[in-house]
Design an enzyme around this catalytic site. Structure first.
Site, PDB file in Angstrom:
ATOM      1  N   HIS A 105      34.530  36.831  49.187  1.00 56.00           N
ATOM      2  CA  HIS A 105      35.498  35.750  49.391  1.00 56.00           C
ATOM      3  C   HIS A 105      34.804  34.414  49.643  1.00 56.00           C
ATOM      4  O   HIS A 105      34.487  34.085  50.795  1.00 56.00           O
ATOM      5  CB  HIS A 105      36.427  36.085  50.570  1.00 56.00           C
ATOM      6  CG  HIS A 105      37.435  37.127  50.251  1.00 56.00           C
ATOM      7  ND1 HIS A 105      38.700  36.820  49.766  1.00 56.00           N
ATOM      8  CD2 HIS A 105      37.369  38.476  50.308  1.00 56.00           C
ATOM      9  CE1 HIS A 105      39.371  37.949  49.558  1.00 56.00           C
ATOM     10  NE2 HIS A 105      38.589  38.961  49.881  1.00 56.00           N
ATOM     11  N   GLY A 163      43.782  41.018  46.584  1.00 56.37           N
ATOM     12  CA  GLY A 163      44.992  41.809  46.807  1.00 56.37           C
ATOM     13  C   GLY A 163      44.632  43.159  47.394  1.00 56.37           C
ATOM     14  O   GLY A 163      43.453  43.509  47.516  1.00 56.37           O
ATOM     15  N   GLU A 206      36.101  31.601  49.668  1.00 62.77           N
ATOM     16  CA  GLU A 206      37.025  30.669  50.326  1.00 62.77           C
ATOM     17  C   GLU A 206      37.159  30.940  51.822  1.00 62.77           C
ATOM     18  O   GLU A 206      37.962  30.281  52.494  1.00 62.77           O
ATOM     19  CB  GLU A 206      38.410  30.778  49.683  1.00 62.77           C
ATOM     20  CG  GLU A 206      39.313  31.867  50.215  1.00 62.77           C
ATOM     21  CD  GLU A 206      38.857  33.297  49.963  1.00 62.77           C
ATOM     22  OE1 GLU A 206      39.313  34.215  50.646  1.00 62.77           O
ATOM     23  OE2 GLU A 206      38.015  33.492  49.048  1.00 62.77           O
ATOM     24  N   CYS A 226      37.658  39.244  44.404  1.00 63.51           N
ATOM     25  CA  CYS A 226      37.986  40.515  45.057  1.00 63.51           C
ATOM     26  C   CYS A 226      38.759  41.455  44.120  1.00 63.51           C
ATOM     27  O   CYS A 226      38.187  41.964  43.177  1.00 63.51           O
ATOM     28  CB  CYS A 226      38.742  40.255  46.359  1.00 63.51           C
ATOM     29  SG  CYS A 226      38.681  41.660  47.494  1.00 63.51           S
ATOM     30  N   LEU A 227      40.062  41.685  44.356  1.00 63.01           N
ATOM     31  CA  LEU A 227      40.818  42.527  43.431  1.00 63.01           C
ATOM     32  C   LEU A 227      40.802  41.925  42.032  1.00 63.01           C
ATOM     33  O   LEU A 227      40.737  42.656  41.033  1.00 63.01           O
ATOM     34  CB  LEU A 227      42.256  42.691  43.923  1.00 63.01           C
ATOM     35  CG  LEU A 227      43.171  43.569  43.060  1.00 63.01           C
ATOM     36  CD1 LEU A 227      42.664  45.005  43.006  1.00 63.01           C
ATOM     37  CD2 LEU A 227      44.610  43.534  43.572  1.00 63.01           C
ATOM     38  N   GLN A 238      37.750  43.121  40.296  1.00 61.70           N
ATOM     39  CA  GLN A 238      37.865  44.503  39.830  1.00 61.70           C
ATOM     40  C   GLN A 238      38.751  44.597  38.584  1.00 61.70           C
ATOM     41  O   GLN A 238      38.424  45.320  37.630  1.00 61.70           O
ATOM     42  CB  GLN A 238      38.429  45.369  40.954  1.00 61.70           C
ATOM     43  CG  GLN A 238      37.539  45.443  42.182  1.00 61.70           C
ATOM     44  CD  GLN A 238      38.242  46.021  43.396  1.00 61.70           C
ATOM     45  OE1 GLN A 238      39.363  46.511  43.309  1.00 61.70           O
ATOM     46  NE2 GLN A 238      37.585  45.945  44.550  1.00 61.70           N
TER      47      GLN A 238
END
Length: 391
Positions: A367, A256, A369, A283-284, A287
Site C-alpha cells: 500500500h 479489497g 498510499e 493489493c487485490l 492480484q
C-alpha cells in the site's frame, strides 16, 4: 503509597465489573478476556497486524471484511479516534482484539474513544487476552476461523461454532464492500498527508482516472487527487465497455478483501481493458491484474499485515519499508512471460510488484498510499501519472 495502591484496587474493581468475552479458534483454543465495543457474537478469519499506529485506518479498511483482527502492539486506543483518519464509508471488520485498551485517550485530534467508536459501528471487541500467545499460534498453525462472543461464554459451544463457520476461501467478499453506484471524488490529502510526489494538485485536473472500487481505501483517492487527477469511482462489477465509455486517461484497480479467485467478473473486465488504457493496481488489484494475464493465486499461511514489510525495488535496488494487508499472493512459478517482477518481499521472496512487458500496466501488492505510514512508495502515483501522460 497507600493512595497508589488504593487507586489500583479501585481500577481492578471497576475492571471486574466489565462484561466478559471469549475468542475461540477452530483448533480448539479458547481465550478469555473483557468485552468492549458492541455486544454480540461474530465469526471470521482471525489474523494479526504488526503496526504500532494506525488502528483507525485498519478498522475502516474494507480489505478486512470477513476478518477478526488482533493488534500485536500491546496498547491500543491511546490517541482515540477522529474524523480525518477514516478510510471508508463504515467498518467492515468483523471483530477487534487488543492486549490493553486505553479508555482515556489523549490527542488534540481525538473526538471519541475507541470503545465508543466500535460500539456505534456495531463491532465486537475483546481486550485482556495474551496476544503474544495468539499471534504465535497463528504463525505456527496459520490463520484460522474463529468466533468472538460476549453473549455465549461456553467453551464447547464456541469451539463448535468456530469449527463449523465458513472459511473466507472461495467467498466473494468484494460484493459486501463495493459501492452500489458510481460517484466522483474531490477530497485531497490533508495537511498531515504525504504524497511522495513532486506533482501539485490544481483546480484544473490534467488527467481523468476511473477507479474500480473492490473495497478501496479513501487515501488512495486522495493521492490520485494529489497528482492532479479527476477521479470517477465505479463499482467492482463495472464492465470494460462501461469504463471506456467514461473516456479515462487511466484506470486504477483498488485493494479489497478476501480471495480474488471467485471474482471472474473483475478478471474479465481487466483482461478487456489491457492495451486500451494505462492501468495501475494495488493489493487485490495487483492480484487481479496478475490473474487477468494468466498467473495463479495461492493462500499465504498467515498473510502480511503491518507497516514494516521490507520490499526490494528491483529497478533501483532500493529497499522500501511498506504497509501491507493481504492473505493471498501470486504464485511465481505460474507467472506468464508477459509479466515482469519489479518488487520482491525480502522476508519471504513473494512477488510484491509486476509490470506488463507490452501494455502500459503495473501493480504492487503493498500500500503506497498508507495514511499512517510509511510513505517510501508514494512515488508510484507519480509513475502512474507519467504513464498516462506518455500514453
Amino acid at each position: 503509597m497507600l493512595d497508589v495502591f488504593g487507586n489500583l484496587s479501585a481500577f481492578w474493581e471497576i475492571m471486574s465489573l466489565l462484561p466478559s468475552a471469549k475468542l475461540a479458534l477452530a483448533d480448539g483454543t479458547v481465550y478469555s478476556g473483557t468485552a468492549f465495543g458492541a455486544t454480540g457474537e461474530v465469526f471470521g478469519e482471525v489474523c494479526f497486524n504488526t503496526s504500532m499506529t494506525g488502528y483507525q485506518e485498519i478498522l475502516t479498511d474494507p480489505s478486512y471484511c470477513g476478518q477478526i483482527v488482533a493488534m500485536t502492539y500491546p496498547l491500543i486506543g491511546n490517541y482515540g479516534v477522529n474524523t480525518e483518519d477514516v478510510e471508508s464509508r463504515g467498518l467492515s471488520i468483523r471483530g477487534f482484539i487488543v492486549r490493553e485498551l486505553c479508555r482515556q485517550p489523549s490527542n488534540f485530534r481525538s473526538t471519541d474513544t475507541l470503545d465508543s467508536y466500535l460500539r456505534k459501528a456495531n463491532v465486537v471487541g475483546i481486550e485482556g487476552i495474551d496476544t503474544r500467545s495468539l499471534v504465535r499460534r497463528l504463525r505456527i498453525r496459520g490463520a484460522m476461523t474463529g468466533v468472538l462472543s460476549s453473549t455465549d461464554l461456553d467453551d464447547a459451544s464456541l469451539i463448535n461454532k468456530a469449527q463449523s463457520s465458513p472459511s473466507i476461501v472461495g467467498q466473494d467478499l468484494v460484493a459486501e464492500v463495493t459501492p452500489a453506484k458510481p460517484f466522483n471524488w474531490s477530497e485531497g490529502l490533508s495537511d498531515l498527508g504525504a504524497s511522495g510526489t513532486s506533482l501539485v494538485s490544481t483546480d484544473t485536473p490534467e488527467r481523468h482516472v476511473v477507479a474500480i472500487d473492490y473495497g478501496m481505501k479513501w487515501n488512495i483517492l486522495r493521492h490520485l487527487k494529489a497528482i492532479n487527477c479527476r477521479v470517477t469511482v465505479v463499482p467492482a462489477t463495472t464492465t470494460a465497455a462501461e469504463v471506456l465509455a467514461l473516456k479515462p486517461d487511466g484506470v486504477f484497480l483498488s485493494n479489497g478483501p478476501g480471495d480474488p479467485r471467485p471474482l471472474k467478473y473483475a478478471i474479465d473486465t481487466i483482461r478487456d481493458l489491457l492495451g486500451n488504457v494505462p492501468i495501475f493496481g494495488i493489493c487485490l488489484g495487483h492480484q487481479l491484474l496478475g490473474m487477468a494475464c494468466g498467473a495463479e493465486i495461492y493462500k499465504l499461511k498467515f498473510g502480511h499485515r503491518g507497516a514494516n514489510q521490507p520490499v526490494l525495488n528491483q529497478d533501483t535496488g532500493r529497499v522500501e519499508i511498506t504497509s501491507q494487508n493481504h492473505g493471498f499472493a501470486i504464485a511465481s512459478e505460474t507467472l506468464p512471460k508477459v509479466l515482469e517482477v519489479t518488487h520482491l518481499n525480502l522476508n519471504d521472496r513473494t512477488i510484491e510488484g509486476l509490470r506488463h512487458r507490452e501494455f502500459p500496466a503495473f501493480c504492487v501488492q503493498y500500500h503506497p498510499e498508507a495514511s499512517a505510514g510509511p510513505h517510501d512508495s508514494g512515488y508510484l502515483f507519480e509513475t502512474f501519472h507519467q504513464m498516462m501522460t506518455k500514453a
